[in-house]
Design a protein around this motif. Structure first.
Motif, PDB file in Angstrom:
ATOM      1  N   ALA A   5      40.954  27.351  50.354  1.00 14.51           N
ATOM      2  CA  ALA A   5      41.343  28.001  51.635  1.00 14.51           C
ATOM      3  C   ALA A   5      41.792  29.145  51.882  1.00 14.51           C
ATOM      4  CB  ALA A   5      42.641  26.736  52.075  1.00 14.51           C
ATOM      5  N   SER A   6      42.329  29.429  50.593  1.00 13.05           N
ATOM      6  CA  SER A   6      42.796  31.029  50.497  1.00 13.05           C
ATOM      7  C   SER A   6      41.446  31.822  50.558  1.00 13.05           C
ATOM      8  CB  SER A   6      43.266  31.271  48.992  1.00 13.05           C
ATOM      9  OG  SER A   6      44.512  30.500  48.834  1.00 13.05           O
ATOM     10  N   VAL A   7      40.231  31.430  49.972  1.00  7.11           N
ATOM     11  CA  VAL A   7      39.341  32.155  50.070  1.00  7.11           C
ATOM     12  C   VAL A   7      38.837  32.302  51.573  1.00  7.11           C
ATOM     13  CG1 VAL A   7      36.882  32.470  49.408  1.00  7.11           C
ATOM     14  CG2 VAL A   7      38.539  32.046  47.574  1.00  7.11           C
ATOM     15  N   THR A   8      38.804  31.268  52.142  1.00  4.24           N
ATOM     16  CA  THR A   8      38.375  31.176  53.667  1.00  4.24           C
ATOM     17  C   THR A   8      39.305  31.912  54.397  1.00  4.24           C
ATOM     18  OG1 THR A   8      37.480  29.049  53.117  1.00  4.24           O
ATOM     19  CG2 THR A   8      38.024  29.681  55.465  1.00  4.24           C
ATOM     20  N   TYR A   9      40.617  31.912  54.211  1.00  2.00           N
ATOM     21  CA  TYR A   9      41.610  32.979  55.006  1.00  2.00           C
ATOM     22  C   TYR A   9      41.375  34.223  54.745  1.00  2.00           C
ATOM     23  CZ  TYR A   9      46.028  33.908  56.849  1.00  2.00           C
ATOM     24  OH  TYR A   9      47.291  34.486  57.607  1.00  2.00           O
ATOM     25  N   VAL A  10      41.125  34.967  53.509  1.00  2.00           N
ATOM     26  CA  VAL A  10      40.983  36.062  53.426  1.00  2.00           C
ATOM     27  C   VAL A  10      39.625  36.526  53.990  1.00  2.00           C
ATOM     28  CG1 VAL A  10      40.287  37.879  51.587  1.00  2.00           C
ATOM     29  CG2 VAL A  10      42.126  36.270  51.154  1.00  2.00           C
ATOM     30  N   VAL A 203      40.333  46.974  52.297  1.00  2.00           N
ATOM     31  CA  VAL A 203      40.429  47.070  50.993  1.00  2.00           C
ATOM     32  C   VAL A 203      41.883  47.002  50.509  1.00  2.00           C
ATOM     33  CG1 VAL A 203      40.875  49.069  49.174  1.00  2.00           C
ATOM     34  CG2 VAL A 203      38.535  49.006  50.608  1.00  2.00           C
ATOM     35  N   GLY A 204      42.795  47.325  51.368  1.00  2.00           N
ATOM     36  CA  GLY A 204      44.280  46.895  51.184  1.00  2.00           C
ATOM     37  C   GLY A 204      44.377  45.245  51.145  1.00  2.00           C
ATOM     38  N   LEU A 205      43.693  44.524  51.976  1.00  2.00           N
ATOM     39  CA  LEU A 205      43.972  43.177  51.672  1.00  2.00           C
ATOM     40  C   LEU A 205      43.239  42.635  50.398  1.00  2.00           C
ATOM     41  CD1 LEU A 205      43.927  40.078  53.259  1.00  2.00           C
ATOM     42  CD2 LEU A 205      41.651  40.880  54.160  1.00  2.00           C
ATOM     43  N   LEU A 206      42.035  43.227  50.258  1.00  2.00           N
ATOM     44  CA  LEU A 206      41.341  42.575  48.873  1.00  2.00           C
ATOM     45  C   LEU A 206      42.153  43.097  47.520  1.00  2.00           C
ATOM     46  CD1 LEU A 206      37.760  43.361  49.864  1.00  2.00           C
ATOM     47  CD2 LEU A 206      39.050  41.321  49.821  1.00  2.00           C
ATOM     48  N   VAL A 207      42.765  44.412  47.579  1.00  3.42           N
ATOM     49  CA  VAL A 207      43.718  44.535  46.436  1.00  3.42           C
ATOM     50  C   VAL A 207      44.952  43.658  46.501  1.00  3.42           C
ATOM     51  CG1 VAL A 207      45.173  46.228  45.440  1.00  3.42           C
ATOM     52  CG2 VAL A 207      42.930  46.932  46.387  1.00  3.42           C
ATOM     53  N   GLN A 217      32.181  34.377  41.062  1.00  3.30           N
ATOM     54  CA  GLN A 217      30.749  34.710  40.717  1.00  3.30           C
ATOM     55  C   GLN A 217      29.731  34.799  42.136  1.00  3.30           C
ATOM     56  OE1 GLN A 217      29.821  35.183  37.560  1.00  3.30           O
ATOM     57  NE2 GLN A 217      31.880  35.028  37.040  1.00  3.30           N
ATOM     58  N   GLY A 218      28.741  35.364  41.905  1.00  5.79           N
ATOM     59  CA  GLY A 218      27.687  35.432  43.166  1.00  5.79           C
ATOM     60  C   GLY A 218      28.240  36.437  44.124  1.00  5.79           C
ATOM     61  N   MET A 219      28.202  36.135  45.460  1.00  5.43           N
ATOM     62  CA  MET A 219      28.400  36.976  46.481  1.00  5.43           C
ATOM     63  C   MET A 219      29.863  37.553  46.460  1.00  5.43           C
ATOM     64  SD  MET A 219      25.770  38.342  47.895  1.00  5.43           S
ATOM     65  CE  MET A 219      26.474  39.273  49.445  1.00  5.43           C
ATOM     66  N   LEU A 220      30.769  36.464  46.120  1.00  5.98           N
ATOM     67  CA  LEU A 220      32.295  36.564  46.174  1.00  5.98           C
ATOM     68  C   LEU A 220      32.826  37.465  45.028  1.00  5.98           C
ATOM     69  CD1 LEU A 220      33.411  32.899  46.953  1.00  5.98           C
ATOM     70  CD2 LEU A 220      33.388  34.738  48.536  1.00  5.98           C
ATOM     71  N   ARG A 221      32.001  37.726  44.032  1.00  7.83           N
ATOM     72  CA  ARG A 221      32.551  38.545  42.906  1.00  7.83           C
ATOM     73  C   ARG A 221      32.609  40.028  43.524  1.00  7.83           C
ATOM     74  NH1 ARG A 221      27.064  38.741  41.825  1.00  7.83           N
ATOM     75  NH2 ARG A 221      26.134  40.621  41.501  1.00  7.83           N
ATOM     76  N   HIS A 222      31.886  40.478  44.777  1.00  6.98           N
ATOM     77  CA  HIS A 222      32.194  41.726  45.351  1.00  6.98           C
ATOM     78  C   HIS A 222      33.671  41.658  46.174  1.00  6.98           C
ATOM     79  CE1 HIS A 222      28.196  42.934  44.447  1.00  6.98           C
ATOM     80  NE2 HIS A 222      27.820  41.674  44.881  1.00  6.98           N
ATOM     81  N   LEU A 223      34.312  40.554  46.334  1.00  9.43           N
ATOM     82  CA  LEU A 223      35.623  40.788  46.846  1.00  9.43           C
ATOM     83  C   LEU A 223      36.496  41.065  46.012  1.00  9.43           C
ATOM     84  CD1 LEU A 223      34.976  37.615  49.119  1.00  9.43           C
ATOM     85  CD2 LEU A 223      34.971  40.080  50.123  1.00  9.43           C
ATOM     86  N   TYR A 224      36.463  40.883  44.575  1.00  6.10           N
ATOM     87  CA  TYR A 224      37.444  41.434  43.523  1.00  6.10           C
ATOM     88  C   TYR A 224      37.513  43.031  43.773  1.00  6.10           C
ATOM     89  CZ  TYR A 224      39.609  42.599  39.221  1.00  6.10           C
ATOM     90  OH  TYR A 224      40.483  43.064  38.421  1.00  6.10           O
ATOM     91  N   ALA A 228      42.798  50.565  45.239  1.00  2.00           N
ATOM     92  CA  ALA A 228      42.534  50.979  46.671  1.00  2.00           C
ATOM     93  C   ALA A 228      41.845  52.377  46.352  1.00  2.00           C
ATOM     94  CB  ALA A 228      43.571  51.153  47.708  1.00  2.00           C
ATOM     95  N   ASP A 229      41.849  53.119  45.295  1.00  2.00           N
ATOM     96  CA  ASP A 229      41.104  54.403  44.874  1.00  2.00           C
ATOM     97  C   ASP A 229      39.559  54.386  44.981  1.00  2.00           C
ATOM     98  OD1 ASP A 229      43.626  55.276  44.372  1.00  2.00           O
ATOM     99  OD2 ASP A 229      43.632  54.726  42.054  1.00  2.00           O
ATOM    100  N   ARG A 230      38.988  53.489  45.196  1.00  2.00           N
ATOM    101  CA  ARG A 230      37.887  53.343  45.381  1.00  2.00           C
ATOM    102  C   ARG A 230      37.492  52.287  46.390  1.00  2.00           C
ATOM    103  NH1 ARG A 230      33.142  50.693  44.113  1.00  2.00           N
ATOM    104  NH2 ARG A 230      34.205  48.970  43.176  1.00  2.00           N
ATOM    105  N   ILE A 231      36.521  52.771  47.371  1.00  2.00           N
ATOM    106  CA  ILE A 231      36.069  51.914  48.637  1.00  2.00           C
ATOM    107  C   ILE A 231      34.631  51.262  48.275  1.00  2.00           C
ATOM    108  CG2 ILE A 231      35.638  51.715  51.021  1.00  2.00           C
ATOM    109  CD1 ILE A 231      38.530  52.725  50.122  1.00  2.00           C
ATOM    110  N   PRO A 232      34.721  50.038  48.159  1.00  2.00           N
ATOM    111  CA  PRO A 232      33.318  49.480  47.666  1.00  2.00           C
ATOM    112  C   PRO A 232      32.125  49.813  49.063  1.00  2.00           C
ATOM    113  CG  PRO A 232      35.045  47.904  47.610  1.00  2.00           C
ATOM    114  CD  PRO A 232      35.686  48.996  48.177  1.00  2.00           C
ATOM    115  N   LEU A 233      30.924  49.984  48.619  1.00  2.00           N
ATOM    116  CA  LEU A 233      29.911  50.209  49.547  1.00  2.00           C
ATOM    117  C   LEU A 233      29.684  49.352  50.493  1.00  2.00           C
ATOM    118  CD1 LEU A 233      27.615  52.332  50.058  1.00  2.00           C
ATOM    119  CD2 LEU A 233      26.127  50.968  48.554  1.00  2.00           C
TER     120      LEU A 233
END
Length: 345
Positions: A5-10, A203-207, A217-224, A228-233
C-alpha cells in the motif's frame, strides 16, 4: 499501511506530481506562445508544438540547480513525508485551475512553493521552513518581472535607435523570422525552470520514502533515491515530457490576456519581450532560483509597451495580474494546509 500500500501511495503521488507538471505546461503555454501568436508569426497550433519541443529540449542543455533547491532547500528534509508532498501538490493544482478558469496568468512556481510551505507549517509549524532558502525565491517575485521589464525596455529602445532609418517593411519581415528564435529561447528557459520544480518535488518524496524502496528489485529499484543531490535521469525525462505535453495542449484562456490585453505587439516587440524573458529565466535557473516564468514574461511585455509610451500599457489588466501574483503563495499555502490536516486525519 502495508508495504504494498505504501508503494502504491508513493507511486500515485509521483503520478499526481507529473499531472501538476502537465497542468503547469497547460497553464503556462500561453506565456510561451502568446507573443508569437498575437503577432501572427505562427498559428496557435504550430506555436504550441514549437514551444513544447523546446520545453523538452531543455533536458539536454540545462542543469538541475532549481530541482535541488525545491528538493532540499525550502523545508527541513526531516519534515517531508508523502502526505506533505501530496498536500502541496493539491494546493498548487487547485490554485492553478482556479486562476486558469478566470483567465489570470498566475505563477505555477509560487503556487507550488506556497503549497510546500503551507503543508510544512500545518505539520510542524514555522520551524519546518528553511528560511534562508526562501530568500531568493521571495526576492525574485520582485526581481524577475523587473529584470524582464528592464531588459525588454533596454532592448526595445536600443534596437529602435539602431534601426530608426530602416524601412518598416523589411524590419517587420526580419523580426518575424527572428521571433521564431526568441520564442524558442523563451520556451527553452520555461522548460528549464518549471519542469525542474516537479523534479524537486518527486526527488524530495523519494528521498523521504527511501526505506520503502531500499530492497526493491526490477523497475521499482529506480525509486530508491538516497539523496536529493542527484536527480535520476528517469525523473528528468518524465518531468520534461509532462510539461511538454501540457504546453502542446495549450492554455487558451490566458493567451488573449498575455498576447493582446496588456499591450499590442508587433514582431519587433514580440522578439524583444521573448528574448528579455528567456534571458532572465535562464539567469535564475543557473542560480538555482525557482522563479515565475509568468511574472517574467509579463514584466517583459510591459517593458516593450512602456518603451513605446506609458499609455500603451493597459495598467488595469496589469494590476489584476499583480493581484493574482500577491494572492498565489498564501492561497496555495492555505489550500495545502487544509489538505494536509484532512489527509492526516
Amino acid at each position: 499501511m502495508t508495504h504494498d500500500a505504501s508503494v502504491t501511495y508513493v507511486l500515485a503521488i509521483v503520478g499526481i506530481a507529473l499531472i501538476f507538471d502537465f497542468i503547469n505546461g497547460f497553464h503556462d503555454s500561453a506565456n510561451s506562445i502568446a507573443t508569437v501568436v498575437s503577432t501572427r508569426v505562427l498559428s496557435p497550433g504550430v506555436a504550441v508544438i514549437w514551444a513544447a519541443a523546446f520545453n523538452v529540449l531543455a533536458a539536454f542543455v540545462v542543469g538541475t540547480a532549481v530541482a535541488k533547491t525545491i528538493g532540499k532547500g525550502l523545508i527541513e528534509p526531516g519534515v517531508v513525508d508523502p502526505h506533505l508532498i501530496l498536500s502541496a501538490l493539491i494546493g498548487a493544482i487547485l490554485w492553478n485551475l482556479i486562476t486558469w478558469y478566470v483567465g489570470l496568468p498566475s505563477s505555477s512556481s509560487h503556487a507550488l512553493i506556497g503549497g510546500l510551505g503551507g503543508a510544512a507549517i500545518a505539520k510542524a509549524g514555522f520551524p519546518a521552513l528553511q528560511l534562508d532558502g526562501w530568500v531568493l525565491p521571495v526576492l525574485f517575485i520582485f526581481v524577475s518581472p523587473l529584470l524582464g521589464l528592464a531588459l525588454a525596455l533596454g532592448l526595445t529602445v536600443g534596437l529602435s535607435w539602431l534601426l530608426k532609418t530602416a524601412p518598416p517593411g523589411p524590419v517587420d519581415r526580419v523580426f518575424r523570422r527572428l521571433q521564431l528564435v526568441s520564442a524558442a529561447l523563451y520556451s527553452l528557459s520555461h522548460g528549464a525552470n518549471d519542469a525542474q520544480k516537479t523534479m524537486g518535488i518527486i526527488v524530495g518524496l523519494l528521498v523521504s520514502t527511501q526505506t520503502i524502496f531500499a530492497h526493491e528489485q526490477g523497475m521499482l529499484r529506480h525509486l530508491y533515491v538516497p539523496t536529493a543531490d542527484r536527480i535520476p535521469l528517469w525523473v528528468e525525462m518524465a518531468a520534461y515530457t509532462a510539461i511538454g505535453l501540457g504546453t502542446a495542449m495549450g492554455g487558451w484562456r490566458i493567451v488573449k490576456t498575455m498576447g493582446s490585453r496588456i499591450t499590442k505587439l508587433r514582431p519587433f516587440g514580440g522578439f524583444c519581450a521573448e528574448t528579455a524573458g528567456g534571458i532572465s529565466i535562464l539567469i535564475a535557473s543557473q542560480l538555482g532560483v525557482p522563479v515565475s516564468t509568468t511574472h517574467t514574461i509579463t514584466g517583459a511585455i510591459i517593458g516593450v509597451g512602456a518603451a513605446q509610451r506609458l499609455s500603451a500599457v493597459r495598467w488595469g489588466v496589469a494590476t489584476r495580474i499583480v493581484w493574482a501574483w500577491i494572492l498565489t503563495i498564501p492561497m496555495a499555502a492555505a489550500i495545502a494546509a487544509v489538505s494536509y490536516l484532512a489527509l492526516r486525519k
